[in-house]
Design a protein around this motif. Structure first.
Motif, PDB file in Angstrom:
ATOM      1  N   ARG A   1       0.822  -1.203   0.000  1.00 51.00           N
ATOM      2  CA  ARG A   1       0.000   0.000   0.000  1.00 51.00           C
ATOM      3  C   ARG A   1       0.859   1.257   0.000  1.00 51.00           C
ATOM      4  NH1 ARG A   1      -4.023  -0.590   4.887  1.00 51.00           N
ATOM      5  NH2 ARG A   1      -4.525   1.545   4.188  1.00 51.00           N
ATOM      6  N   GLN A   2       2.010   1.206   0.676  1.00 50.48           N
ATOM      7  CA  GLN A   2       2.908   2.354   0.660  1.00 50.48           C
ATOM      8  C   GLN A   2       3.426   2.642  -0.742  1.00 50.48           C
ATOM      9  OE1 GLN A   2       5.902   1.456   3.554  1.00 50.48           O
ATOM     10  NE2 GLN A   2       4.581   1.943   5.314  1.00 50.48           N
ATOM     11  N   ASP A   3       3.739   1.554  -1.467  1.00 52.22           N
ATOM     12  CA  ASP A   3       4.165   1.765  -2.856  1.00 52.22           C
ATOM     13  C   ASP A   3       3.051   2.429  -3.660  1.00 52.22           C
ATOM     14  OD1 ASP A   3       6.547   0.608  -2.197  1.00 52.22           O
ATOM     15  OD2 ASP A   3       5.972  -1.402  -2.897  1.00 52.22           O
ATOM     16  N   ALA A   4       1.823   1.949  -3.418  1.00 53.82           N
ATOM     17  CA  ALA A   4       0.705   2.567  -4.126  1.00 53.82           C
ATOM     18  C   ALA A   4       0.537   4.025  -3.710  1.00 53.82           C
ATOM     19  CB  ALA A   4      -0.575   1.783  -3.837  1.00 53.82           C
ATOM     20  N   LEU A   5       0.771   4.315  -2.416  1.00 57.83           N
ATOM     21  CA  LEU A   5       0.660   5.689  -1.958  1.00 57.83           C
ATOM     22  C   LEU A   5       1.712   6.591  -2.586  1.00 57.83           C
ATOM     23  CD1 LEU A   5      -0.119   5.221   1.851  1.00 57.83           C
ATOM     24  CD2 LEU A   5      -1.634   6.133   0.096  1.00 57.83           C
TER      25      LEU A   5
ATOM     26  N   ASN B   1       0.797   9.795  -4.436  1.00 58.95           N
ATOM     27  CA  ASN B   1       1.342  11.100  -4.060  1.00 58.95           C
ATOM     28  C   ASN B   1       1.914  11.832  -5.259  1.00 58.95           C
ATOM     29  OD1 ASN B   1       0.672  10.858  -1.381  1.00 58.95           O
ATOM     30  ND2 ASN B   1       2.637   9.939  -0.787  1.00 58.95           N
ATOM     31  N   ALA B   2       2.604  11.069  -6.128  1.00 57.93           N
ATOM     32  CA  ALA B   2       3.147  11.696  -7.332  1.00 57.93           C
ATOM     33  C   ALA B   2       2.021  12.243  -8.201  1.00 57.93           C
ATOM     34  CB  ALA B   2       3.993  10.689  -8.107  1.00 57.93           C
ATOM     35  N   GLU B   3       0.968  11.418  -8.347  1.00 57.95           N
ATOM     36  CA  GLU B   3      -0.174  11.884  -9.138  1.00 57.95           C
ATOM     37  C   GLU B   3      -0.832  13.104  -8.478  1.00 57.95           C
ATOM     38  OE1 GLU B   3      -3.019  11.939 -12.172  1.00 57.95           O
ATOM     39  OE2 GLU B   3      -1.074  10.905 -11.999  1.00 57.95           O
ATOM     40  N   LEU B   4      -0.919  13.070  -7.146  1.00 59.52           N
ATOM     41  CA  LEU B   4      -1.524  14.189  -6.431  1.00 59.52           C
ATOM     42  C   LEU B   4      -0.704  15.467  -6.582  1.00 59.52           C
ATOM     43  CD1 LEU B   4      -3.723  15.204  -4.530  1.00 59.52           C
ATOM     44  CD2 LEU B   4      -2.328  14.433  -2.610  1.00 59.52           C
TER      45      LEU B   4
END
Length: 655
Positions: A378-382, A386-389
């Motif tokens: 999940r951290q990898d997905a975050l 975050n980059a997308e955000l």
């Protein structure tokens, strides 16, 4: 960490009848972990090696660990309950502090309402006449009056005592318990009122044997004291309201003796043992000969908690108190709110909750360990999110920046529009001043015409006197000419100052000077109209923060409106009054004209609202705007019962 988890899992996998195989070193543990088929979800019995440790030592170590954990668990549970109980105590204290002013206000309100009665009756002509000239008719009439007042004011008793201490009139006259003829010289409320003018005493009634608060006031006459008026206030209604609140409420005097209370059996008890001297003083003050003032069953447990027995059973209460101040000097009001049940319930709830929480901690820890791998995913997905955000934030920031730039442009346009409005408003105010000047030009011309004619006469006389050789008389005429030219200069300077465009600067000015300027501008019209100016001066004049020209413009507008309203009115009169307080100064202009119709009053300060045939309806609108810019206000006062109209301009007092 993973080695510890495998070791703990291996301990769980061993049944009570099995025995682990110990090797010669910790290397065996690593080899066993490598050989276990962990990926398939099964565990083999791994050879665990614990050098130098026997089964008995391990059991002893586990027993000590469990004992420490149990002790820590018990301490945490106990401490949590203690903290929850303390918080519940504080919450009850806050509730008691919130209820305390209500209980005090109910008592003080009842007392203050009754306190006025003896003060008023002491100045009553019937009371004074009866004390000066006692007669059966006077006493009977006064008895009826006192009875009616006691009934309407819900007073327990009202009676009048002559200087010798004998009751000569009472609201219970004619009843078996009548106070008439009773001797009250021994009562403190009588002796203190005769000495000091007023008195207050809580005591037991000599006739009714009912406790009450006695409020007295001395009746004074030209020749000296005539007697004392007394009202007795029985606090039953207040005590009943305290009882209905569910709280224990009581008052004590300066010696700690309980007076008014929601627990009748506590009355005339003491919070702490009294000395012999204090006992005698309390007996004399409360008129309780032989009273022992037994201690009230109330003891402090610490903090805000006390133990009391209001209903033959000891219980815990949270206690708060406050002095009753000037309303009841020396009295202190205490309020007790039941605490045992709520504190015990809060502590038990906290302990049970804490125990359940600690039991769940192990399970939560296990779940956390199992979910660590999924958390890493999940951290990898975050990270990706975050980059997308951040990318979207940049886009949104750029959009907001463009919006801010557009908003800044709109703000600039709005500021320019407001500047144009201010310029138009100043020009409108200037036009109003010039319009006023046009209206008063004829009067000013008449004012100037008189000194000009006088100058001509003095000049012709001076020439004749000069030819006659009378130089001293000639000098006197020339001095008169100089005085006349000074008068003309004053008139023209007032007009020139008023017509000048007012600046935005403000400063301290004398309110009387602005009124003088406005009256000077309108002096000709005032004289021709026959209006009487009534002016109430204040010396020295109060200083206000204003622009003199703008303030004069407001006053000229108000005075002109008053003069217009007084046309063809009998005995026309305009009153100019000044009033002041710590922060504001008020200038009022009132006339005795026909006044304003209700529909005109409702929309008076709206543009183009007027009751004049040739008026534009802008004078008051401009005057109100000028007053607001000066930091004050302009208002139309209430019509009241008089004739005419009254306007008041309020301005800030200059420091």
């Amino acid at each position: 960490m993973r080695s510890k988890i495998v070791w703990f899992s291996a301990l769980i996998a061993f049944p009570s009848g099995g025995t682990p195989h110990y090797g010669s070193s910790m290397v065996g543990l690593k080899n066993a972990m490598a050989e276990d088929n962990i990926g398939k979800g099964t565990f083999q019995r791994a050879p665990l090696v614990f050098p130098g440790r026997s089964a008995v030592g391990r059991s002893l170590w586990l027993a000590v660990l469990l004992a420490l954990l149990g002790a820590a668990l018990g301490f945490v549970v106990f401490a949590t309950g203690r903290i929850a109980g303390t918080r519940a105590e504080y919450a009850l204290r806050d509730r008691a502090l919130a209820a305390l002013p209500l209980a005090a206000d109910s008592l003080k309100g009842d007392v203050e309402k009754q306190r006025v009665i003896p003060l008023v009756l002491a100045r009553d002509g019937a009371v004074q006449e009866m004390l000066r000239s006692p007669s059966t008719a006077n006493e009977a009439a006064l008895d009826d009056k006192l009875r009616a007042i006691a009934r309407d004011a819900a007073s327990s008793m009202i009676y009048v005592i002559n200087p010798e201490g004998i009751a000569v009139a009472a609201s219970n006259a004619g009843e078996p318990t009548s106070f008439l003829g009773s001797d009250y010289r021994f009562r403190h409320y009588f002796t203190e009122a005769m000495a000091n003018g007023t008195a207050m005493q809580y005591a037991l009634g000599t006739v009714s044997a009912r406790p009450g608060l006695y409020l007295s006031s001395r009746v004074d006459g030209p020749e000296g004291p005539l007697g004392v008026v007394v009202v007795k206030v029985e606090l039953d209604r207040v005590e009943s309201s305290w009882l209905e609140s569910g709280f224990v409420v009581f008052t004590t005097d300066e010696r700690g003796v309980v007076l008014a209370t929601s627990v009748p059996q506590w009355r005339f008890g003491a919070l702490s043992p009294l000395s012999e001297e204090e006992t005698e003083t309390a007996r004399d003050r409360l008129q309780l000969p032989g009273a022992t003032f037994e201690p009230v069953p109330l003891s402090r447990r610490g903090g805000n908690l006390v133990t009391a027995s209001p209903a033959r059973r000891s219980a815990g209460f949270v206690a708060v108190s406050q002095d009753l101040g000037k309303a009841l000097p020396g009295w202190r009001l205490s309020l007790l709110i039941p605490a045992d049940t709520e504190i015990s319930s809060a502590a038990m709830t906290a302990r049970v909750t804490t125990l359940l929480a600690l039991v769940l901690v192990g399970f939560v820890a296990f779940v956390i360990v199992r979910r660590r791998r999924s958390m890493r995913q999940r951290q990898d997905a975050l990270v990706f999110m975050n980059a997308e955000l951040e990318h979207r934030v940049k886009l949104r920031t750029a959009e907001l920046q463009r919006s801010n730039e557009a908003l800044a442009g709109e703000i600039a346009e709005r500021e320019n529009a407001e500047a144009r409005v201010r310029r138009l408003r100043d020009e409108l105010a200037q036009a109003n001043r010039l319009s006023i000047l046009g209206q008063i030009a004829a009067g000013v011309a008449h004012e100037i015409n008189q000194p000009v004619a006088a100058i001509r006469t003095y000049a012709e006389n001076a020439a004749h006197l000069l030819r006659s050789g009378r130089s001293q008389d000639t000098a006197g005429n020339l001095s008169s000419i100089v005085a006349m030219t000074g008068r003309i200069g004053t008139i023209t300077e007032t007009l020139r100052s008023f017509s000048r465009r007012a600046s935005g600067s403000m400063g301290p000015i004398a309110a009387e000077d602005a009124i003088d300027g406005a009256l000077s501008l309108l002096s000709g019209r005032i004289r021709d109209s026959g209006v009487t100016i009534e002016r109430k001066r204040i010396d020295p004049s109060p200083m206000v923060m204003a622009s003199r020209i703008r303030l004069e413009q407001i006053l000229v507008n108000l005075l002109q409106n008053a003069l217009d309203a007084l046309k063809d009115q009998p005995e026309p009169r305009v009153e100019i009054a000044l009033a002041e307080n710590r922060e504001m100064v008020a200038i009022s202009v009132r006339d005795n004209g026909p006044g304003l119709a209700p529909d005109i009053r409702r929309s008076l300060f709206m543009p183009f609202t007027t009751n004049k045939e040739k008026g534009l309806g802008l004078g008051l609108v401009i005057s109100e705007e000028i007053a607001r810019e000066l930091g004050g206000s302009l208002r139309l006062d209430d019509a009241g019962h008089g004739k005419g109209a009254s306007f008041t301009v309020e301005l800030r007092r200059a420091a």
